[in-house]
Design a protein around this motif. Structure first.
Motif, short mmCIF file in Angstrom:
data_model
loop_
_atom_site.label_atom_id
_atom_site.label_comp_id
_atom_site.label_asym_id
_atom_site.label_seq_id
_atom_site.Cartn_x
_atom_site.Cartn_y
_atom_site.Cartn_z
N GLY A 165 0.81 -1.35 -0.06
CA GLY A 165 0.00 0.19 0.03
C GLY A 165 0.83 1.29 0.00
N LYS A 166 0.20 2.21 -0.82
CA LYS A 166 0.98 3.63 -0.83
C LYS A 166 -0.05 4.73 -0.48
CE LYS A 166 4.81 2.68 -3.80
NZ LYS A 166 5.64 3.13 -4.94
N PRO A 167 -0.15 5.44 0.54
CA PRO A 167 -1.04 6.28 1.07
C PRO A 167 -1.18 7.30 -0.18
CG PRO A 167 0.26 5.88 2.85
CD PRO A 167 0.86 5.18 1.68
N ILE A 168 -2.22 7.81 -0.62
CA ILE A 168 -2.49 8.84 -1.67
C ILE A 168 -3.70 9.88 -1.01
CG2 ILE A 168 -1.59 7.59 -3.63
CD1 ILE A 168 -4.69 7.14 -4.34
N ASP A 169 -4.08 10.95 -1.75
CA ASP A 169 -4.70 11.87 -0.86
C ASP A 169 -6.06 11.44 -0.76
OD1 ASP A 169 -6.79 12.53 -3.49
OD2 ASP A 169 -4.91 11.63 -4.35
N GLY A 171 -6.82 10.08 2.30
CA GLY A 171 -6.93 8.76 2.79
C GLY A 171 -7.05 7.61 2.23
N ARG A 172 -6.88 7.71 0.69
CA ARG A 172 -7.00 6.59 0.04
C ARG A 172 -5.81 5.73 -0.05
NH1 ARG A 172 -8.41 8.21 -5.64
NH2 ARG A 172 -6.66 9.85 -5.37
N VAL A 173 -5.82 4.39 -0.48
CA VAL A 173 -4.54 3.56 -0.32
C VAL A 173 -4.39 2.82 -1.68
CG1 VAL A 173 -3.16 1.96 0.70
CG2 VAL A 173 -4.58 3.34 2.25
N LEU A 174 -3.30 3.07 -2.19
CA LEU A 174 -3.17 2.35 -3.64
C LEU A 174 -2.25 1.16 -3.31
CD1 LEU A 174 -3.62 2.67 -6.78
CD2 LEU A 174 -0.98 3.70 -6.86
N ILE A 175 -2.90 0.08 -3.69
CA ILE A 175 -2.03 -1.34 -3.71
C ILE A 175 -1.07 -1.16 -5.16
CG2 ILE A 175 -2.26 -3.92 -3.49
CD1 ILE A 175 -5.09 -3.56 -2.21
N HIS A 176 0.06 -0.82 -4.70
CA HIS A 176 1.05 -0.82 -5.71
C HIS A 176 1.58 -2.04 -6.06
CE1 HIS A 176 4.40 1.07 -8.10
NE2 HIS A 176 3.43 2.00 -8.46
N TYR A 177 0.56 -3.07 -6.71
CA TYR A 177 0.96 -4.34 -7.26
C TYR A 177 -0.17 -4.81 -8.03
CZ TYR A 177 2.58 -9.12 -7.35
OH TYR A 177 3.11 -10.44 -7.68
N LEU A 217 -7.99 1.43 -2.60
CA LEU A 217 -8.93 1.48 -1.61
C LEU A 217 -9.49 2.88 -1.12
CD1 LEU A 217 -7.23 -1.13 0.94
CD2 LEU A 217 -8.35 -1.45 -1.05
N GLU A 218 -10.34 3.07 -1.83
CA GLU A 218 -11.17 4.60 -1.70
C GLU A 218 -11.71 4.77 -0.25
OE1 GLU A 218 -11.14 6.97 -3.92
OE2 GLU A 218 -10.19 5.70 -5.68
N GLN A 219 -12.22 3.72 0.41
CA GLN A 219 -12.48 4.12 1.78
C GLN A 219 -12.13 2.73 2.58
OE1 GLN A 219 -16.92 5.26 1.77
NE2 GLN A 219 -16.90 4.67 -0.25
#
Length: 229
Positions: A165-169, A171-177, A217-219
């Motif tokens: 996971g990489k936090p983005i704006d 509070g969202r979390v991008l699964i960088h895989y 993960l938007e929420q």
């Protein structure tokens, strides 16, 4: 060696280990590289040491006698694998395969034991890591037993976000895989078609999204609620 030293300073797996002990542990490590699809070790192999993941990704799974695979975890940079063998001396309990080309650091069991015997704090730290891994396994087992499918899918996504996971704006979390629905279904212990319906429902509701092929993960809070027993 510099890469291994950097790993030990920044790895969340070894967070809390004294810097001098981490440096000495790095001196025991042997760097290695494996290509995608390479079996690092199989269930039943001798537990001859542990590996630190410097780059790339590995999958941890159990295979049935019929060849069916149960995916237990996907590991990435900052993770350790094979550490249980340091404590119980038993054969490997799962099969680990490289999903992508991976750079690893291998610490031999005998060398580790000599070092840890002189520095008991290292054993305490490894017990902490193993305890954390067992708690995660218990969570997975409990989810398979008691959670409905959406909860199991949420748990799989949250586990992946812990590793990639990489936090983005916002509070969202991008699964960088990049994951397939089949990968998520395997982790959730469900049919791909059923998992696809859950993921599509969450996309429509804005709970998750896809960004350049990655799950986002938007929420996350909603997924945490779904994954709670």
């Amino acid at each position: 060696m510099a890469a291994i030293q950097d790993f030990l300073k920044n790895s969340f797996s070894l967070e809390g280990l004294a810097e001098d002990l981490a440096s000495e542990l790095a001196n025991l490590a042997r760097p290695m590289k494996i290509s995608a699809g390479t079996i690092l070790f199989e269930n039943g192999d001798p537990g001859n040491g542990f590996y630190a993941v410097l780059e790339g990704s590995l999958k941890v799974s159990i295979l049935s006698v019929d060849g069916d695979e149960q995916l237990l975890a996907v590991l990435g940079p900052g993770d350790l694998v094979g550490e249980l063998a340091l404590l119980d001396g038993r054969p490997r309990s799962a099969t680990v395969i490289a999903l992508k080309e991976a750079r690893l650091a291998f610490v031999d069991k005998s060398a580790f034991e000599r070092f840890a015997d002189q520095n008991p704090a290292v054993y305490r730290h490894m017990l902490y890591i193993v305890g954390k891994r067992l708690r995660q396994s218990n969570d997975v087992l409990a989810a398979r037993s008691f959670l409905p499918l959406p909860g199991r899918v949420a748990q799989a996504l949250l586990q992946l976000s812990d590793t990639f996971g990489k936090p983005i704006d916002g509070g969202r979390v991008l699964i960088h895989y990049k994951l397939s629905q089949a990968d998520i279904a395997n982790m959730a212990g469900a049919a791909r078609e059923n998992v696809s319906r859950v993921l599509n429902d969450w996309k429509r509701s804005g709970t998750i999204s896809r960004i350049s092929g990655y799950y986002c993960l938007e929420q996350p809070k909603l997924l945490e609620q779904a994954a709670s027993l």
